[in-house]
Design a protein around this motif. Structure first.
Motif, PDB file in Angstrom:
ATOM      1  N   LEU A 219       0.835  -1.207   0.000  1.00 29.72           N
ATOM      2  CA  LEU A 219       0.000   0.000   0.000  1.00 29.72           C
ATOM      3  C   LEU A 219       0.867   1.252   0.000  1.00 29.72           C
ATOM      4  CD1 LEU A 219      -2.686  -1.036   2.650  1.00 29.72           C
ATOM      5  CD2 LEU A 219      -3.112  -0.689   0.210  1.00 29.72           C
ATOM      6  N   TYR A 220       1.920   1.215   0.802  1.00 33.50           N
ATOM      7  CA  TYR A 220       2.770   2.396   0.963  1.00 33.50           C
ATOM      8  C   TYR A 220       3.697   2.590  -0.232  1.00 33.50           C
ATOM      9  CZ  TYR A 220       6.100   5.646   3.105  1.00 33.50           C
ATOM     10  OH  TYR A 220       6.907   6.715   3.381  1.00 33.50           O
ATOM     11  N   SER A 221       4.369   1.536  -0.656  1.00 37.16           N
ATOM     12  CA  SER A 221       5.346   1.683  -1.739  1.00 37.16           C
ATOM     13  C   SER A 221       4.678   2.038  -3.059  1.00 37.16           C
ATOM     14  CB  SER A 221       6.172   0.404  -1.895  1.00 37.16           C
ATOM     15  OG  SER A 221       5.350  -0.691  -2.246  1.00 37.16           O
ATOM     16  N   ALA A 222       3.435   1.624  -3.235  1.00 36.32           N
ATOM     17  CA  ALA A 222       2.687   1.976  -4.446  1.00 36.32           C
ATOM     18  C   ALA A 222       1.962   3.317  -4.303  1.00 36.32           C
ATOM     19  CB  ALA A 222       1.677   0.880  -4.777  1.00 36.32           C
ATOM     20  N   ASN A 229      -5.818   7.133   2.950  1.00 39.70           N
ATOM     21  CA  ASN A 229      -4.948   7.275   4.127  1.00 39.70           C
ATOM     22  C   ASN A 229      -5.666   6.965   5.442  1.00 39.70           C
ATOM     23  OD1 ASN A 229      -6.543   9.547   4.181  1.00 39.70           O
ATOM     24  ND2 ASN A 229      -4.864  11.006   4.449  1.00 39.70           N
ATOM     25  N   TYR A 230      -6.800   6.262   5.377  1.00 46.42           N
ATOM     26  CA  TYR A 230      -7.466   5.750   6.572  1.00 46.42           C
ATOM     27  C   TYR A 230      -7.325   4.229   6.563  1.00 46.42           C
ATOM     28  CZ  TYR A 230      -9.661  10.373   6.899  1.00 46.42           C
ATOM     29  OH  TYR A 230      -9.890  11.730   6.994  1.00 46.42           O
ATOM     30  N   LEU A 231      -6.392   3.730   7.353  1.00 50.56           N
ATOM     31  CA  LEU A 231      -6.079   2.299   7.320  1.00 50.56           C
ATOM     32  C   LEU A 231      -6.624   1.594   8.563  1.00 50.56           C
ATOM     33  CD1 LEU A 231      -3.742   3.848   5.628  1.00 50.56           C
ATOM     34  CD2 LEU A 231      -2.593   1.650   5.726  1.00 50.56           C
ATOM     35  N   THR A 232      -7.009   0.344   8.372  1.00 44.98           N
ATOM     36  CA  THR A 232      -7.468  -0.496   9.476  1.00 44.98           C
ATOM     37  C   THR A 232      -6.735  -1.823   9.413  1.00 44.98           C
ATOM     38  OG1 THR A 232      -9.683   0.474   9.299  1.00 44.98           O
ATOM     39  CG2 THR A 232      -9.457  -1.526  10.628  1.00 44.98           C
ATOM     40  N   GLU A 233      -6.132  -2.221  10.523  1.00 44.79           N
ATOM     41  CA  GLU A 233      -5.376  -3.474  10.566  1.00 44.79           C
ATOM     42  C   GLU A 233      -6.337  -4.645  10.775  1.00 44.79           C
ATOM     43  OE1 GLU A 233      -1.551  -5.420  12.836  1.00 44.79           O
ATOM     44  OE2 GLU A 233      -1.552  -3.302  12.300  1.00 44.79           O
ATOM     45  N   THR A 234      -6.975  -5.052   9.681  1.00 46.28           N
ATOM     46  CA  THR A 234      -7.912  -6.185   9.734  1.00 46.28           C
ATOM     47  C   THR A 234      -7.200  -7.525   9.636  1.00 46.28           C
ATOM     48  OG1 THR A 234      -8.206  -5.845   7.354  1.00 46.28           O
ATOM     49  CG2 THR A 234      -9.920  -4.965   8.813  1.00 46.28           C
ATOM     50  N   ARG A 235      -6.059  -7.557   8.933  1.00 55.60           N
ATOM     51  CA  ARG A 235      -5.321  -8.812   8.729  1.00 55.60           C
ATOM     52  C   ARG A 235      -6.285  -9.920   8.289  1.00 55.60           C
ATOM     53  NH1 ARG A 235      -3.975 -10.294  13.551  1.00 55.60           N
ATOM     54  NH2 ARG A 235      -2.421 -11.822  12.936  1.00 55.60           N
ATOM     55  N   ILE A 283       6.717   0.325   8.277  1.00 56.12           N
ATOM     56  CA  ILE A 283       5.908   1.016   7.269  1.00 56.12           C
ATOM     57  C   ILE A 283       4.731   1.724   7.923  1.00 56.12           C
ATOM     58  CG2 ILE A 283       4.408   0.686   5.269  1.00 56.12           C
ATOM     59  CD1 ILE A 283       7.375   0.492   4.633  1.00 56.12           C
ATOM     60  N   ARG A 284       4.131   1.081   8.902  1.00 58.53           N
ATOM     61  CA  ARG A 284       3.018   1.713   9.615  1.00 58.53           C
ATOM     62  C   ARG A 284       3.470   3.041  10.222  1.00 58.53           C
ATOM     63  NH1 ARG A 284      -1.250  -0.698  13.960  1.00 58.53           N
ATOM     64  NH2 ARG A 284      -1.673   1.252  15.052  1.00 58.53           N
ATOM     65  N   ILE A 287       3.673   5.638   7.502  1.00 59.24           N
ATOM     66  CA  ILE A 287       2.346   6.100   7.077  1.00 59.24           C
ATOM     67  C   ILE A 287       1.799   7.122   8.070  1.00 59.24           C
ATOM     68  CG2 ILE A 287      -0.067   5.380   6.772  1.00 59.24           C
ATOM     69  CD1 ILE A 287       1.063   2.665   5.755  1.00 59.24           C
ATOM     70  N   GLU A 288       1.928   6.836   9.358  1.00 59.29           N
ATOM     71  CA  GLU A 288       1.412   7.746  10.380  1.00 59.29           C
ATOM     72  C   GLU A 288       2.202   9.052  10.411  1.00 59.29           C
ATOM     73  OE1 GLU A 288      -0.541   4.757  13.658  1.00 59.29           O
ATOM     74  OE2 GLU A 288       1.659   4.915  13.627  1.00 59.29           O
ATOM     75  N   ALA A 289       3.514   8.964  10.184  1.00 58.63           N
ATOM     76  CA  ALA A 289       4.344  10.169  10.168  1.00 58.63           C
ATOM     77  C   ALA A 289       3.966  11.096   9.016  1.00 58.63           C
ATOM     78  CB  ALA A 289       5.822   9.793  10.069  1.00 58.63           C
TER      79      ALA A 289
END
Length: 342
Positions: A219-222, A229-235, A283-284, A287-289
């Motif tokens: 998600l980040y590298s692409a 930019n609203y992410l949820t760690e659903t795994r 990476i997380r 993204i937050e930074a």
């Protein structure tokens, strides 16, 4: 760790594009392997693939060189699987979700919430059961060198955070062209929208879709975390990849060169898995930074996601190789879904 040491062979494939490999190879033969993938340059997978290239060159004294083409330079995943089948390129490493279009037995990995963590996934994939799953490629003109790793897939949305399955009602979510992925999201009220990966960024920007699901690193590298930019760690799905090589090309090599390629593939997989252990947290933080929001689910919210998949298992287990699905769930220690399909 058990890998595919008894390499998978396959039936005959189309003859065009393979004439350069006819006959018996000698130790002095030189070859160039084109290795295409859709992962961004510099990501953990491509770090592993570059190691693969180095070890193949070293192990063959430079007679075999590997050219790695990241970022979908040679096409999407489906196109590169077909190109590898036909000998237009020699290697690729697709997501198992796309590869399942070529071998339906692999669709069992497209069911959500099978694995609780990566260590459990590795244990199952590296077992005899995992080798047996790769053996289903036997009629495809491909040899599987082992199970790579993309990681756990998470949600990224353009307008607000998703916390529970009900939040997905009516959401246009970019997915791969994977029937079980599509069926799960439809089962909880979302509107899954298959889009080729190179087109996802623009589709998010233009509102064609409201969100996307992939591991954090991709998600980040692409740059998908810019519009989404609203992410949820659903795994929600553990996403293995499979290192593939064209059968006819592989069998034209000497046994010594085959051993070098297998050993290099094993080393690449080990490196990828090692890097993946820390990359999600790193990476997380990036993204937050940069202003993104990453939400962890509470125990109750995660359970709501798992509960949402129980009816899906009951309704769709018969659409795949049910006995293999049961075997995977049992090996993963997943009693919840195993009970749902008994």
């Amino acid at each position: 760790m058990i890998r595919t040491t008894n390499l998978i062979t396959a039936g005959a494939v189309a003859a065009f594009g393979l004439t350069a490999w006819s006959g018996v190879a000698t130790a002095a033969d030189s070859h160039t392997i084109k290795f295409g993938n859709v992962i961004s340059a510099g990501d953990t997978q491509n770090q592993g693939y570059e190691l693969f290239a180095e070890q193949v060159a070293e192990g063959t004294d430079g007679r075999i060189t590997v050219e790695v083409y990241p970022d979908g330079q040679l096409g999407g995943e489906r196109e590169m699987i077909e190109a590898t089948q036909f000998g237009d390129i020699e290697m690729t490493a697709p997501s198992v979700g796309v590869l399942a279009n070529f071998d339906k037995s692999l669709e069992v990995f497209d069911f959500p919430f099978i694995f609780e963590d990566a260590d459990t996934a590795h244990e199952v994939l590296d077992s005899e059961l995992g080798d047996e799953m790769l053996a289903g490629l036997a009629d495809s003109g491909l040899i599987a060198l082992g199970w790579g790793e993309n990681g756990f897939r998470n949600l990224a949305m353009t307008d607000g955070t998703v916390r529970v399955p009900e939040d997905m009602e009516g959401i246009k979510l970019r997915t791969m062209q994977v029937p079980m992925h599509i069926a799960y999201w439809e089962s909880i009220g979302a509107a899954p929208t298959p889009i080729s990966f190179p087109e996802v960024f623009t589709s998010l920007q233009q509102g064609v879709v409201d969100g996307v699901e992939n591991p954090y690193e991709l998600l980040y590298s692409a740059r998908l975390t810019e519009p989404a930019n609203y992410l949820t760690e659903t795994r929600h799905i553990y996403d293995p990849e499979v290192l593939l090589i064209n059968k006819d090309f592989y069998e034209s090599l000497s046994e010594e060169d085959q051993e070098v390629i297998q050993s290099a593939a094993d080393a690449a997989i080990d490196k990828i898995r090692s890097l993946k252990k820390t990359v999600s947290d790193e990476i997380r933080a990036e993204i937050e930074a940069e202003g993104g929001t990453v939400t962890d689910l509470t125990e109750e919210e995660r359970q709501a996601w798992i509960d949402s998949a129980v009816p899906f298992y009951a309704d769709n287990a018969s659409e795949v190789d049910t006995e293999k699905l049961k075997a995977i769930l049992e090996a993963a220690g997943n009693a919840t879904f195993l009970e749902a399909i008994q």
